[in-house]
Design a protein around this motif. Structure first.
Motif, short mmCIF file in Angstrom:
data_model
loop_
_atom_site.label_atom_id
_atom_site.label_comp_id
_atom_site.label_asym_id
_atom_site.label_seq_id
_atom_site.Cartn_x
_atom_site.Cartn_y
_atom_site.Cartn_z
N ARG A 115 0.81 -1.22 0.00
CA ARG A 115 0.00 0.00 0.00
C ARG A 115 0.85 1.28 0.00
NH1 ARG A 115 -5.34 -1.23 1.86
NH2 ARG A 115 -5.51 -3.39 2.59
N SER A 222 2.40 14.88 5.50
CA SER A 222 1.82 13.71 4.83
C SER A 222 1.22 12.81 5.91
CB SER A 222 2.90 12.95 4.04
OG SER A 222 3.49 13.78 3.06
N GLU A 224 -0.94 10.40 6.00
CA GLU A 224 -1.09 8.98 5.75
C GLU A 224 0.23 8.22 5.90
OE1 GLU A 224 0.16 10.90 1.98
OE2 GLU A 224 -1.23 11.37 3.61
#
Length: 349
Positions: A115, A222, A224
């Motif tokens: 991912r 960022s 995530e």
């Protein structure tokens, strides 16, 4: 042999029923493929280890540490920064886990690695040409700043912490003035990723942004991936990282000291509001210190403006489109007031 898409639990059940020699080879190859992809595409050992370790599984963190050391083993040249990160990662510690736990952790790690996206290459990975990056920070100045901030973190007296932190920012600003008023030197803005730990990542990222802006740097958060990319000149980024780390220590100490004794929801609202106020007030006070020092050394605005343009251009090359993040909501007046008071303690008037 089972083929096609399987849910996690079914895949784990299938793997436990297959001979270990077959499973280990296939799973190891799959993990190596993902590690190879990520390390070749910007991820540094410390960053990937941190991104995985924050999930709380020590087996997975150990697999990343082993993979980073293996990745550099038969490749040349190896950047010193890359090697230092890989060799500093802690190996798995504790009792040897059983096979089911290892399979569970490895399969979940494989899913997580797949991912993760490619990111900007800031340190050349092993096996690629090294880039010569001149480092202009004066180690003696940084050591003095570290010493001042260590004293600010260690003292239990707000007035002392206030003095030490303020002197650290003054020293940083004076060093920057010396740098920008020195004879022409070919300086280039760089970027560095700084990890932001949970909980309250957004609020901590706001503190990092406030420290960066006060020191002529720019941040891109960022969420995530759990890090901010800081753009600026190398000496300025060094200062930002040192100040942010120290101020976060001081904030956590003050927050724990002042938080309400009861009520989980109340404590959470208090902490979030505390960190929002702390970041806002710290930004104000750092800017005041910087502006006061700059004003005492004549008109430096043209030089500072030119450096700011260069930093923004460097940021826009990596992040051509960014979204301005929303400020976290303040749900606790008590937390807000305590955060501002703690920020005042951390810096002189």
């Amino acid at each position: 042999m089972r083929r096609g898409a399987l849910d996690f639990e079914t895949a784990l059940d299938v793997l436990t029923g297959v001979p270990a020699a077959e499973v280990d080879t296939v799973l190891t190859d799959a993990l190596e493929t993902e590690f190879d992809r990520l390390f070749r595409n910007g991820w540094q050992p410390g960053e990937l280890h941190r991104a995985v370790a924050r999930r709380g599984n020590p087996i997975q963190a150990g697999l990343v540490a082993d993979a980073a050391r293996d990745f550099q083993r038969n490749r040349s040249p190896v950047d010193d920064r890359w090697r230092a990160q890989a060799e500093s990662l802690p190996p798995f510690q504790g009792r040897r886990p059983d096979r089911i736990a290892v399979l569970d952790a490895s399969l979940a790690l494989l899913d997580e690695l797949r991912r993760l996206p490619a990111i900007e290459i800031l340190v050349p990975p092993p096996g690629t040409p090294l880039t010569t990056i001149p480092h202009h920070s004066d180690q003696r100045i940084l050591d003095r700043v570290r010493a001042l901030l260590a004293k600010a973190e260690a003292t239990d007296f707000a007035a002392e912490a206030e003095v030490y932190s303020a002197k650290a920012q003054e020293l940083i600003t004076r060093y920057r003035i010396e740098e920008i008023t020195a004879p022409a030197v070919d300086l280039t803005p760089f970027a560095r990723r700084i990890g932001v730990d949970h909980p309250y990542e957004n609020e901590k990222a706001s503190l990092l942004d406030a420290v960066a802006r006060a020191n002529s740097c720019r941040c891109v958060w960022s969420p995530e991936l759990g890090f901010s990319t800081v753009f600026g000149f190398d000496a300025d980024i060094d200062a930002v990282e040192l100040l942010y780390t120290s101020l976060l220590v001081q904030a956590n100490r003050a927050m724990t000291r002042d938080e309400p004794a009861k009520g989980k929801a109340r404590v959470k609202a208090f902490r979030r509001s505390f960190l929002v106020a702390y970041a806002y007030r710290i930004g104000e006070r750092l800017r005041q210190t910087t502006e006061r020092e700059m004003a005492a050394h004549g008109n430096l605005l043209p030089v500072l403006r030119n450096r700011d343009i260069q930093v923004r251009e460097a940021m826009n090359k990596v992040f051509p489109t960014t979204v301005r993040s929303r400020v976290s909501r303040v749900d606790s007046l008590e937390g807000w007031e305590s955060g501002r008071a703690a920020a005042d303690e951390a810096q002189l008037r």
